[in-house]
Write a protein that holds these residues in place. Structure first.
Motif, mmCIF file in Angstrom:
data_model
loop_
_atom_site.group_PDB
_atom_site.id
_atom_site.type_symbol
_atom_site.label_atom_id
_atom_site.label_comp_id
_atom_site.label_asym_id
_atom_site.label_seq_id
_atom_site.Cartn_x
_atom_site.Cartn_y
_atom_site.Cartn_z
ATOM 1 N N LEU A 275 3.922 -2.659 -6.931
ATOM 2 C CA LEU A 275 4.240 -4.052 -7.184
ATOM 3 C C LEU A 275 5.342 -4.168 -8.223
ATOM 4 O O LEU A 275 5.751 -3.170 -8.830
ATOM 5 N N CYS A 276 5.797 -5.366 -8.428
ATOM 6 C CA CYS A 276 6.792 -5.638 -9.470
ATOM 7 C C CYS A 276 6.043 -6.197 -10.667
ATOM 8 O O CYS A 276 5.332 -7.198 -10.549
ATOM 9 N N CYS A 277 6.182 -5.552 -11.822
ATOM 10 C CA CYS A 277 5.437 -5.981 -13.005
ATOM 11 C C CYS A 277 6.227 -6.973 -13.842
ATOM 12 O O CYS A 277 5.862 -7.270 -14.977
ATOM 13 N N ALA A 278 7.319 -7.483 -13.298
ATOM 14 C CA ALA A 278 8.118 -8.511 -13.968
ATOM 15 C C ALA A 278 8.406 -9.611 -12.950
ATOM 16 O O ALA A 278 8.335 -9.372 -11.738
ATOM 17 N N PRO A 279 8.720 -10.820 -13.390
ATOM 18 C CA PRO A 279 9.058 -11.895 -12.441
ATOM 19 C C PRO A 279 10.222 -11.493 -11.544
ATOM 20 O O PRO A 279 11.187 -10.875 -11.994
ATOM 21 N N LEU A 280 10.133 -11.822 -10.267
ATOM 22 C CA LEU A 280 11.196 -11.503 -9.331
ATOM 23 C C LEU A 280 12.459 -12.275 -9.681
ATOM 24 O O LEU A 280 12.398 -13.378 -10.225
ATOM 25 N N GLY A 281 13.592 -11.690 -9.378
ATOM 26 C CA GLY A 281 14.856 -12.367 -9.610
ATOM 27 C C GLY A 281 15.064 -13.505 -8.628
ATOM 28 O O GLY A 281 14.280 -13.691 -7.686
ATOM 29 N N LYS A 282 16.118 -14.270 -8.804
ATOM 30 C CA LYS A 282 16.391 -15.397 -7.917
ATOM 31 C C LYS A 282 16.606 -14.951 -6.483
ATOM 32 O O LYS A 282 16.387 -15.726 -5.540
ATOM 33 N N GLN B 105 9.171 -1.618 -11.715
ATOM 34 C CA GLN B 105 8.169 -1.240 -10.730
ATOM 35 C C GLN B 105 6.877 -0.791 -11.420
ATOM 36 O O GLN B 105 6.918 -0.094 -12.432
ATOM 37 N N CYS B 106 5.752 -1.191 -10.852
ATOM 38 C CA CYS B 106 4.446 -0.751 -11.343
ATOM 39 C C CYS B 106 3.611 -0.256 -10.167
ATOM 40 O O CYS B 106 3.846 -0.634 -9.020
ATOM 41 N N TRP B 107 2.649 0.574 -10.474
ATOM 42 C CA TRP B 107 1.709 1.062 -9.475
ATOM 43 C C TRP B 107 0.301 0.893 -10.023
ATOM 44 O O TRP B 107 0.061 1.114 -11.211
ATOM 45 N N LYS B 108 -0.625 0.494 -9.151
ATOM 46 C CA LYS B 108 -2.022 0.352 -9.557
ATOM 47 C C LYS B 108 -2.913 1.079 -8.558
ATOM 48 O O LYS B 108 -2.588 1.187 -7.374
ATOM 49 N N ALA B 109 -4.048 1.571 -9.062
ATOM 50 C CA ALA B 109 -5.032 2.230 -8.208
ATOM 51 C C ALA B 109 -6.348 1.474 -8.312
ATOM 52 O O ALA B 109 -6.715 0.969 -9.375
ATOM 53 N N PHE B 110 -7.057 1.407 -7.184
ATOM 54 C CA PHE B 110 -8.329 0.695 -7.119
ATOM 55 C C PHE B 110 -9.383 1.555 -6.438
ATOM 56 O O PHE B 110 -9.090 2.293 -5.497
ATOM 57 N N ARG B 111 -10.607 1.434 -6.907
ATOM 58 C CA ARG B 111 -11.768 2.125 -6.330
ATOM 59 C C ARG B 111 -12.696 1.076 -5.734
ATOM 60 O O ARG B 111 -13.038 0.091 -6.373
ATOM 61 N N ARG B 112 -13.107 1.280 -4.480
ATOM 62 C CA ARG B 112 -14.034 0.353 -3.839
ATOM 63 C C ARG B 112 -15.434 0.493 -4.450
ATOM 64 O O ARG B 112 -15.927 1.610 -4.628
ATOM 65 N N THR B 113 -16.064 -0.608 -4.775
ATOM 66 C CA THR B 113 -17.444 -0.626 -5.246
ATOM 67 C C THR B 113 -18.258 -1.429 -4.232
ATOM 68 O O THR B 113 -17.693 -2.070 -3.341
ATOM 69 N N LEU C 16 0.837 -1.202 0.000
ATOM 70 C CA LEU C 16 0.000 0.000 0.000
ATOM 71 C C LEU C 16 0.868 1.247 0.000
ATOM 72 O O LEU C 16 1.798 1.385 0.792
ATOM 73 N N THR C 17 0.585 2.164 -0.914
ATOM 74 C CA THR C 17 1.306 3.439 -0.946
ATOM 75 C C THR C 17 0.431 4.591 -0.451
ATOM 76 O O THR C 17 0.876 5.431 0.313
#
Length: 213
Positions: free
Chosen positions: A176-183, A192-200, A157-158
């Motif tokens: 979040l990480c938008c690519a597979p994590l390294g070993k 790095q990616c960021w996403k936003a969500f709205r509660r319904t 959470l940001t």
């Protein structure tokens, strides 16, 4: 040092929408707060550079609510002066568009007295339309892990915003990480990616995502 328009343009170009808000009439946008001195009057101005996502021109008039990500600054209502031309996003793997809003300066005294860490830069904010005067920034500690969108941990959470002062987050942003994590379990550089969500009423709905350039 970039000018305010240049910094705002760089910031707005980083955002990419991939969904719609919970309500067809509702608009949730990203914003950048900054300070600059008017060259003609020498007065300090508080600017709000804001963008609304979507391919279709937003039907907006009156005011928007601006909720800063700094709890030291109050939520304010800002007049809409106009809507600029549609622009295409960069720094994203998905096609997306946004519209730059032309907004009035903020006259609230708390903003004028604010002393940012970076000259001219105050911080980020969310804008809401129709206006939601009761909306407020929420501290991480007030957001229960079980109330986040499915599949996301509290450490991701940001930011969180409560739209109606009921003590529950109505809008959240996660990292979040938008690519597979390294070993080693680390996120590869530039992934790095960021996403936003709205509660319904039924579930969280994704409203945008952006990717690291």
């Amino acid at each position: 040092m970039h000018s305010w328009p240049a910094r705002a343009a760089l910031f707005l170009l980083a955002w990419a929408a991939i969904g719609a808000s919970a309500d067809a009439q509702e608009r949730i946008g990203s914003a950048l707060l900054s300070r600059e001195r008017d060259t003609a009057t020498a007065a300090m101005r508080i600017r709000l550079g804001a963008a609304i996502e979507g391919a279709a021109r937003p039907n907006m008039s009156g005011h928007v609510t601006a909720v800063p990500y700094d709890p030291a600054l109050p939520t304010v209502q800002v007049a809409i002066k106009g809507i600029g031309a549609r622009r295409e996003h960069e720094c994203t793997s998905k096609l997306g568009y946004y519209w730059v809003l032309e907004l009035a300066d903020i006259a609230n005294g708390a903003y004028l007295a604010y002393r940012p860490d970076l000259p001219g830069h105050i911080g980020d904010a969310v804008i809401l339309y129709p206006p939601r005067p009761r909306a407020k920034f929420m501290a991480h500690s007030r957001v229960w892990p079980g109330e986040l969108p499915a599949g996301y941990a509290h450490k991701q959470l940001t930011y969180a915003i409560d739209f109606d002062a009921d003590g529950r987050a109505d809008y959240v942003e996660v990292k979040l990480c938008c690519a597979p994590l390294g070993k080693d379990g680390a996120c590869p550089s530039g992934s790095q990616c960021w996403k936003a969500f709205r509660r319904t009423p039924r579930a969280w709905r994704e409203v945008w995502h952006r990717e690291e350039c």
